[in-house]
Design a protein around this motif. Structure first.
Motif, mmCIF file in Angstrom:
data_model
loop_
_atom_site.group_PDB
_atom_site.id
_atom_site.type_symbol
_atom_site.label_atom_id
_atom_site.label_comp_id
_atom_site.label_asym_id
_atom_site.label_seq_id
_atom_site.Cartn_x
_atom_site.Cartn_y
_atom_site.Cartn_z
ATOM 1 N N SER A 103 0.868 -1.273 0.191
ATOM 2 C CA SER A 103 0.072 -0.623 0.216
ATOM 3 C C SER A 103 0.616 0.949 0.309
ATOM 4 N N PHE A 104 0.740 2.135 -1.180
ATOM 5 C CA PHE A 104 0.639 3.879 -1.239
ATOM 6 C C PHE A 104 -0.539 4.515 -1.213
ATOM 7 N N GLU A 105 -0.900 3.933 -0.382
ATOM 8 C CA GLU A 105 -2.379 4.849 -0.487
ATOM 9 C C GLU A 105 -1.873 6.156 0.485
ATOM 10 N N ARG A 106 -2.638 7.421 -0.487
ATOM 11 C CA ARG A 106 -2.053 9.264 0.127
ATOM 12 C C ARG A 106 -0.806 8.656 0.334
ATOM 13 N N ALA A 107 0.663 9.064 -0.604
ATOM 14 C CA ALA A 107 1.754 8.256 0.060
ATOM 15 C C ALA A 107 2.295 9.876 -1.138
ATOM 16 N N SER A 108 3.447 10.424 -0.476
ATOM 17 C CA SER A 108 3.416 11.299 -1.414
ATOM 18 C C SER A 108 5.181 11.668 -2.253
ATOM 19 N N PHE A 109 4.773 12.201 -3.206
ATOM 20 C CA PHE A 109 5.887 11.470 -4.336
ATOM 21 C C PHE A 109 6.711 12.847 -4.062
ATOM 22 N N VAL A 110 8.100 13.742 -3.965
ATOM 23 C CA VAL A 110 8.321 15.071 -3.958
ATOM 24 C C VAL A 110 9.585 14.717 -3.961
ATOM 25 N N SER A 111 9.614 15.729 -5.768
ATOM 26 C CA SER A 111 11.221 15.610 -5.970
ATOM 27 C C SER A 111 12.053 14.339 -6.487
ATOM 28 N N ASP A 112 12.491 14.152 -6.856
ATOM 29 C CA ASP A 112 13.667 13.698 -7.316
ATOM 30 C C ASP A 112 12.580 12.503 -7.419
ATOM 31 N N GLU A 113 13.744 11.462 -8.049
ATOM 32 C CA GLU A 113 12.373 9.858 -9.169
ATOM 33 C C GLU A 113 12.865 9.298 -8.254
ATOM 34 N N ALA A 114 11.745 8.099 -7.948
ATOM 35 C CA ALA A 114 10.998 6.847 -7.119
ATOM 36 C C ALA A 114 10.822 5.801 -8.304
ATOM 37 N N SER A 115 11.960 4.775 -8.375
ATOM 38 C CA SER A 115 11.923 4.157 -9.606
ATOM 39 C C SER A 115 11.002 2.379 -8.794
ATOM 40 N N PHE A 116 10.843 2.386 -9.753
ATOM 41 C CA PHE A 116 9.917 1.011 -9.589
ATOM 42 C C PHE A 116 10.803 0.030 -11.411
ATOM 43 N N ALA A 117 11.545 0.745 -11.892
ATOM 44 C CA ALA A 117 12.216 0.290 -12.668
ATOM 45 C C ALA A 117 12.901 -1.094 -12.627
ATOM 46 N N ARG A 118 12.180 -2.207 -13.800
ATOM 47 C CA ARG A 118 12.117 -3.699 -14.123
ATOM 48 C C ARG A 118 11.467 -4.114 -13.138
ATOM 49 N N ALA A 119 10.808 -3.400 -11.612
ATOM 50 C CA ALA A 119 10.176 -4.590 -10.773
ATOM 51 C C ALA A 119 8.923 -5.519 -11.474
ATOM 52 N N THR A 120 8.459 -6.383 -10.740
ATOM 53 C CA THR A 120 8.240 -7.243 -11.126
ATOM 54 C C THR A 120 6.594 -7.259 -10.105
ATOM 55 N N PHE A 121 4.911 -7.516 -10.630
ATOM 56 C CA PHE A 121 3.946 -7.647 -9.923
ATOM 57 C C PHE A 121 3.269 -8.496 -10.525
ATOM 58 N N SER A 122 2.834 -9.191 -9.280
ATOM 59 C CA SER A 122 2.618 -10.525 -9.856
ATOM 60 C C SER A 122 1.842 -11.014 -8.661
ATOM 61 N N ASP A 123 0.226 -11.051 -8.979
ATOM 62 C CA ASP A 123 -0.749 -12.415 -8.225
ATOM 63 C C ASP A 123 -0.746 -11.384 -6.495
#
Length: 603
Positions: free
Chosen positions: A298-318
């Motif tokens: 859960s990233f519900e109501r999370a805030s992403f400010v400045s810079d980069e949050a990277s999920f590059a090449r991440a896997t989301f399954s099941d």
């Protein structure tokens, strides 16, 4: 001498239950025994010589006694002595001698037989005793084994108790370190808690929850703390403290990421656990190549400010990853080359303001990514070169305000991409050079106000692009040089007021292009230089209130289906090349006009 009989309380063996269980095992019973039961049986006999002599003496005494008794009864008669021994007398003497010898032999035989019997009985007693000893040894071995197992179990319990006590102490220490005012100690606490999670399998989730809770703590990113030459000492301290806290938080993210990179069978893997980042603040952070499988994130109501949050090449399954109501302000979130298979990733109600979201070269396989009711303002979102294989990508009720959304060179195969009731205001949506093979791209009842929708060089093969009930208010839609091979494009019941829709140099081979029940109240729909070969183009029940539809220089294999005037003249506002009006019809449209993909019921 006293001892104890040892036995096992097992009625199935036909053994009588024994009493007094030992303190170490409830199955072991002890009963007191006498000295006679514990001593080895002894053979008590005289030596053979003594035995024979004793037997002879006893026999001789018996004979003498009997003879004396007989003489006494006969009143000791006189024995006649004769100087001549007759043959009869000699024979009688010989018989007497033989009788004496036979008696002596009989006595000896009796002695030998008695001794043999005593030896046999003693041997039997020894066998019984040996059996008892063997049984006692077996029981003693079982008891020893039980005692050893009990000792091992007690040692294990004690070890576990000491281990749990130690783990609890480590947990308390790591938690204390995480609450320290010094950044270096907090960093040590992060690694201590992660190490504890690896060692404490039963409470791994608890340790992870603590690390996630640390990220949920209130946080002021250093980028929001302004310092300059006139800043006072307190401002400088706050800035340095914010930078140190940023390093601690990024370390927590790296630790979680590293534990999500290992396989499920890896002893330190955290895959399948739950991660709660609700309302956390991220000013960057690297989750690249992490595998989110099973569990909930859960990233519900999370805030992403400045810079980069990277999920590059991440896997989301099941599993389920929740970005609902998240906020992206001036930062960047990258899902480049990420893989989505099964499960769901949702951005319901998310807000993106001057931010950048990238799904470049991502792969969507049978999963769902939803941006329903999200709002993107003055930023960008890119699905360039993404591959969609089944599954769904939804932007239903989403609002694009000055946002650039890009699907260039995307490949859709059997997927459903939906923008139902979405609003695009003064931004752009680019599907240039994309490929749609099967599946449906739906813009049902969407609103385009001053935005650019670009399908140039797109290829639609067997799929459908549907704008049923959409509203085009200013802006433009460009299908220039696109190719439809047995594909379908539906603009049924759409409203055109001031927009420009261009199929310039497009090619439609087979398939269907439908503007049935469309309303043209301004703007232009142009098929300039388009080639419509075997494609059915229908404008049945369309209305023209100032807009224009032009087939100038178009190559038509047959005339479009329109509701012409009684004299065969096209409706006002429609331009058809000379010689292409012979197929004009005044027939009403069928029921399929409102049933085409993308048509959204008025309710």
């Amino acid at each position: 001498m006293f001892g104890y009989n040892i036995g096992v309380d097992n009625p199935q063996d036909g053994q009588r239950p024994l009493t007094e269980p030992t303190p170490l095992s409830p199955l072991v019973k002890l009963t007191p025994v006498t000295e006679a039961e514990t001593s080895v049986p002894r053979l008590r006999m005289w030596p053979v010589g003594w035995s024979l002599a004793g037997a002879m003496a006893a026999a001789l005494i018996a004979v003498v006694g009997l003879l004396t008794t007989a003489l006494w009864i006969a009143d000791f008669p006189q024995i006649r002595q004769d100087g001549v021994v007759t043959a009869g007398t000699l024979f009688e003497l010989l018989k007497l001698v033989f009788a004496v010898v036979a008696g002596i032999g009989g006595v000896a035989a009796l002695v030998v037989a008695y001794r043999r019997q005593r030896v046999a009985e003693h041997t039997n007693e020894l066998a019984v005793f040996a059996h008892r000893l063997a049984y006692a040894a077996d029981v003693r071995a079982e008891v020893s084994k039980g005692l050893a197992e009990a000792a091992d179990e007690r040692a294990k319990i004690e070890t576990d108790r000491n281990g749990i006590r130690l783990l609890n102490e480590r947990f308390a220490k790591a938690s204390e370190q995480l609450g320290s005012e010094k950044a270096a100690i907090r960093l040590a606490g992060v690694y201590a808690m992660a190490g504890l999670a690896d060692d404490w399998t039963s409470e791994k989730q608890t340790c992870v929850d603590v690390l996630c809770a640390y990220l949920r703590m209130p946080y002021t990113p250093p980028s929001t703390v302004q310092i300059h030459e006139e800043s006072n000492e307190e401002d400088v301290r706050n800035f340095l403290a914010a930078k140190q806290e940023r390093e601690v938080r990024h370390t927590v993210i790296r630790v979680i990421r590293d534990h999500l990179r290992g396989g499920l069978d890896h002893p330190t893997s955290w895959r399948g656990l739950n991660f709660d980042f609700t309302a956390a603040t991220f000013d960057g952070g690297d989750f690249s190549e992490a595998a989110f499988s099973g569990g909930e994130v859960s990233f519900e109501r999370a805030s992403f400010v400045s810079d980069e949050a990277s999920f590059a090449r991440a896997t989301f399954s099941d599993g389920r990853v929740n970005f609902n109501n998240a906020r992206l302000v001036g930062g960047k979130v990258s899902f480049a080359e990420a893989s989505f298979s099964g499960g769901a990733v949702t951005f319901h109600g998310a807000r993106f303001r001057r931010g950048e979201v990238s799904f470049v070269s991502a792969n969507f396989n049978a999963g769902m990514v939803s941006f329903d009711a999200s709002r993107l303002t003055a930023g960008s979102i890119s699905f360039s070169k993404a591959k969609f294989r089944g599954g769904q990508v939804r932007f239903d009720f989403a609002v694009f305000d000055g946002t650039k959304a890009t699907f260039t060179q995307a490949d859709f195969a059997g997927s459903d991409v939906s923008f139902v009731k979405a609003s695009l205001n003064a931004g752009s949506l680019d599907f240039g050079q994309s490929t749609l093979r099967g599946g449906v791209l739906t813009f049902g009842k969407a609103t385009f106000d001053g935005s650019l929708l670009d399908f140039r060089l797109a290829q639609v093969t067997g799929g459908a692009v549907a704008f049923g009930g959409a509203k085009f208010q200013a802006g433009s839609i460009n299908f220039g040089m696109s190719q439809f091979r047995r594909g379908k494009a539906y603009f049924n019941a759409a409203t055109f007021s001031g927009s420009r829709v261009a199929f310039t140099a497009a090619t439609l081979s087979g398939g269907r292009l439908s503007f049935e029940k469309a309303r043209f109240a301004g703007g232009l729909v142009s098929f300039s230089r388009a080639t419509l070969s075997g494609a059915e183009v229908s404008f049945k029940l369309a209305s023209y209130e100032g807009g224009k539809v032009s087939f100038k220089e178009a190559d038509l294999s047959h005339a479009p289906l329109i509701d012409s005037q009684p004299n065969g003249v096209p409706p006002i506002g429609m331009t058809i090349p000379d010689g292409a009006t012979s197929g004009l019809t005044t027939e009403a449209a069928g029921d399929d006009a409102s049933a085409a993909p993308g048509a959204v019921p008025e309710s």
